[in-house]
Motif scaffolding. Sequence first.
Motif, mmCIF file in Angstrom:
data_model
loop_
_atom_site.group_PDB
_atom_site.id
_atom_site.type_symbol
_atom_site.label_atom_id
_atom_site.label_comp_id
_atom_site.label_asym_id
_atom_site.label_seq_id
_atom_site.Cartn_x
_atom_site.Cartn_y
_atom_site.Cartn_z
ATOM 1 N N LEU A 223 5.486 1.808 5.486
ATOM 2 C CA LEU A 223 4.701 2.130 6.677
ATOM 3 C C LEU A 223 3.270 1.625 6.517
ATOM 4 O O LEU A 223 2.671 1.122 7.466
ATOM 5 C CB LEU A 223 4.726 3.632 6.970
ATOM 6 C CG LEU A 223 4.018 4.057 8.252
ATOM 7 C CD1 LEU A 223 4.585 3.338 9.473
ATOM 8 C CD2 LEU A 223 4.111 5.564 8.428
ATOM 9 N N HIS A 224 2.721 1.728 5.303
ATOM 10 C CA HIS A 224 1.383 1.191 5.053
ATOM 11 C C HIS A 224 1.357 -0.318 5.297
ATOM 12 O O HIS A 224 0.439 -0.841 5.942
ATOM 13 C CB HIS A 224 0.930 1.510 3.624
ATOM 14 C CG HIS A 224 -0.385 0.896 3.286
ATOM 15 N ND1 HIS A 224 -0.482 -0.240 2.521
ATOM 16 C CD2 HIS A 224 -1.643 1.230 3.630
ATOM 17 C CE1 HIS A 224 -1.760 -0.574 2.417
ATOM 18 N NE2 HIS A 224 -2.489 0.293 3.080
ATOM 19 N N GLN A 225 2.358 -1.047 4.789
ATOM 20 C CA GLN A 225 2.427 -2.487 5.023
ATOM 21 C C GLN A 225 2.472 -2.792 6.516
ATOM 22 O O GLN A 225 1.788 -3.697 7.001
ATOM 23 C CB GLN A 225 3.678 -3.088 4.363
ATOM 24 C CG GLN A 225 3.645 -3.137 2.870
ATOM 25 C CD GLN A 225 4.972 -3.641 2.311
ATOM 26 O OE1 GLN A 225 6.042 -3.286 2.806
ATOM 27 N NE2 GLN A 225 4.882 -4.468 1.283
ATOM 28 N N ILE A 226 3.280 -2.031 7.230
ATOM 29 C CA ILE A 226 3.419 -2.223 8.674
ATOM 30 C C ILE A 226 2.105 -1.906 9.380
ATOM 31 O O ILE A 226 1.653 -2.662 10.250
ATOM 32 C CB ILE A 226 4.577 -1.350 9.210
ATOM 33 C CG1 ILE A 226 5.912 -1.870 8.660
ATOM 34 C CG2 ILE A 226 4.565 -1.294 10.737
ATOM 35 C CD1 ILE A 226 7.066 -0.896 8.781
ATOM 36 N N ALA A 227 1.472 -0.796 8.993
ATOM 37 C CA ALA A 227 0.210 -0.399 9.616
ATOM 38 C C ALA A 227 -0.869 -1.458 9.398
ATOM 39 O O ALA A 227 -1.620 -1.792 10.325
ATOM 40 C CB ALA A 227 -0.248 0.958 9.076
ATOM 41 N N VAL A 228 -0.957 -2.004 8.188
ATOM 42 C CA VAL A 228 -1.937 -3.056 7.914
ATOM 43 C C VAL A 228 -1.618 -4.290 8.753
ATOM 44 O O VAL A 228 -2.513 -4.899 9.357
ATOM 45 C CB VAL A 228 -1.994 -3.397 6.408
ATOM 46 C CG1 VAL A 228 -2.785 -4.671 6.150
ATOM 47 C CG2 VAL A 228 -2.585 -2.235 5.625
ATOM 48 N N GLY A 229 -0.352 -4.661 8.815
ATOM 49 C CA GLY A 229 0.045 -5.825 9.616
ATOM 50 C C GLY A 229 -0.320 -5.662 11.080
ATOM 51 O O GLY A 229 -0.868 -6.591 11.699
ATOM 52 N N ILE A 230 -0.037 -4.507 11.645
ATOM 53 C CA ILE A 230 -0.374 -4.249 13.052
ATOM 54 C C ILE A 230 -1.887 -4.258 13.242
ATOM 55 O O ILE A 230 -2.400 -4.843 14.202
ATOM 56 C CB ILE A 230 0.254 -2.921 13.525
ATOM 57 C CG1 ILE A 230 1.781 -3.067 13.618
ATOM 58 C CG2 ILE A 230 -0.339 -2.482 14.867
ATOM 59 C CD1 ILE A 230 2.518 -1.757 13.883
ATOM 60 N N PHE A 231 -2.631 -3.619 12.331
ATOM 61 C CA PHE A 231 -4.092 -3.606 12.426
ATOM 62 C C PHE A 231 -4.632 -5.040 12.430
ATOM 63 O O PHE A 231 -5.476 -5.395 13.262
ATOM 64 C CB PHE A 231 -4.697 -2.818 11.263
ATOM 65 C CG PHE A 231 -6.201 -2.772 11.286
ATOM 66 C CD1 PHE A 231 -6.859 -1.724 11.902
ATOM 67 C CD2 PHE A 231 -6.957 -3.770 10.694
ATOM 68 C CE1 PHE A 231 -8.252 -1.678 11.937
ATOM 69 C CE2 PHE A 231 -8.344 -3.740 10.720
ATOM 70 C CZ PHE A 231 -8.998 -2.688 11.347
ATOM 71 N N LEU A 232 -4.156 -5.863 11.499
ATOM 72 C CA LEU A 232 -4.641 -7.239 11.401
ATOM 73 C C LEU A 232 -4.276 -8.057 12.642
ATOM 74 O O LEU A 232 -5.064 -8.900 13.089
ATOM 75 C CB LEU A 232 -4.120 -7.908 10.134
ATOM 76 C CG LEU A 232 -4.661 -7.319 8.822
ATOM 77 C CD1 LEU A 232 -3.994 -7.974 7.618
ATOM 78 C CD2 LEU A 232 -6.176 -7.428 8.738
ATOM 79 N N GLN A 233 -3.108 -7.799 13.235
ATOM 80 C CA GLN A 233 -2.736 -8.473 14.482
ATOM 81 C C GLN A 233 -3.694 -8.090 15.608
ATOM 82 O O GLN A 233 -4.183 -8.954 16.338
ATOM 83 C CB GLN A 233 -1.311 -8.098 14.892
ATOM 84 C CG GLN A 233 -0.233 -8.673 14.017
ATOM 85 C CD GLN A 233 1.125 -8.054 14.300
ATOM 86 O OE1 GLN A 233 1.318 -7.324 15.275
ATOM 87 N NE2 GLN A 233 2.089 -8.334 13.431
ATOM 88 N N GLU A 234 -3.956 -6.819 15.737
ATOM 89 C CA GLU A 234 -4.785 -6.329 16.841
ATOM 90 C C GLU A 234 -6.262 -6.701 16.688
ATOM 91 O O GLU A 234 -6.964 -6.833 17.676
ATOM 92 C CB GLU A 234 -4.644 -4.817 17.001
ATOM 93 C CG GLU A 234 -3.289 -4.372 17.495
ATOM 94 C CD GLU A 234 -2.970 -4.806 18.926
ATOM 95 O OE1 GLU A 234 -3.897 -5.159 19.690
ATOM 96 O OE2 GLU A 234 -1.779 -4.810 19.280
ATOM 97 N N THR A 235 -6.724 -6.837 15.461
ATOM 98 C CA THR A 235 -8.152 -7.104 15.225
ATOM 99 C C THR A 235 -8.409 -8.532 14.759
ATOM 100 O O THR A 235 -9.513 -8.841 14.308
ATOM 101 C CB THR A 235 -8.721 -6.116 14.181
ATOM 102 O OG1 THR A 235 -8.057 -6.328 12.923
ATOM 103 C CG2 THR A 235 -8.563 -4.672 14.625
ATOM 104 N N ALA A 236 -7.429 -9.414 14.889
ATOM 105 C CA ALA A 236 -7.534 -10.784 14.368
ATOM 106 C C ALA A 236 -8.786 -11.502 14.857
ATOM 107 O O ALA A 236 -9.399 -12.262 14.107
ATOM 108 C CB ALA A 236 -6.291 -11.586 14.732
ATOM 109 N N ALA A 237 -9.190 -11.262 16.068
ATOM 110 C CA ALA A 237 -10.363 -11.954 16.628
ATOM 111 C C ALA A 237 -11.649 -11.603 15.882
ATOM 112 O O ALA A 237 -12.628 -12.349 15.948
ATOM 113 C CB ALA A 237 -10.517 -11.608 18.105
ATOM 114 N N HIS A 238 -11.646 -10.484 15.159
ATOM 115 C CA HIS A 238 -12.863 -10.012 14.492
ATOM 116 C C HIS A 238 -12.891 -10.306 12.997
ATOM 117 O O HIS A 238 -13.941 -10.185 12.373
ATOM 118 C CB HIS A 238 -13.026 -8.506 14.717
ATOM 119 C CG HIS A 238 -12.935 -8.130 16.155
ATOM 120 N ND1 HIS A 238 -13.886 -8.488 17.085
ATOM 121 C CD2 HIS A 238 -11.979 -7.454 16.829
ATOM 122 C CE1 HIS A 238 -13.528 -8.029 18.273
ATOM 123 N NE2 HIS A 238 -12.379 -7.410 18.147
#
Length: 170
Positions: A21-36
């Motif tokens: 779940l941590h791996q998934i959460a980091v992946g989703i966070f990085l997808q959503e914040t990629a522009a930053h």
Amino acid sequence: MAAEAPHIDLNAQPGHAIRRLHQIAVGIFLQETAAHGITPVQYAALQAVHNEPGLDQRSLAGRIAQDTSTTAGVVERLQARGWLRREPDPADRRVRRLTLTEAGRALLAQVVPDMQRAQARILAPLDAAEQVQFMALLQRLVQHNNAHSRAPAEPRRRGGAAARVRQSRP
């Protein structure tokens, strides 16, 4: 003759599921914040300093549950990007107080909606009642097991860092 290890279903183990779940959460966070171009730990550091302007680096490590050497590197990277400022504490020149720069405040304001979208995506498979229950159980597990962490989280003290700075000044 050595005993043979039992067959264990990794997916039935809470530690394995939490790691996934941590791996998934980091992946989703990085997808959503990629522009930053910001990591979850960098976001946590910026948010913690925003919440408690004047926080010292050791206290920041405790707030975001990171060891002090990792936090030092995070702070250096945030400072190099112009998002964070380290200033000597007037009462103790060995201590560095952290504040967000104007650019750091602007970045945080831009990142928060993306971070919130990431959190919603993580919880999306659960209905509203399950989300509340999951978060309550997750917080209970984290709080109960905090002392077993390599970098236990330290709770925020009443009054925050700014109040401590004001109290230490003559």
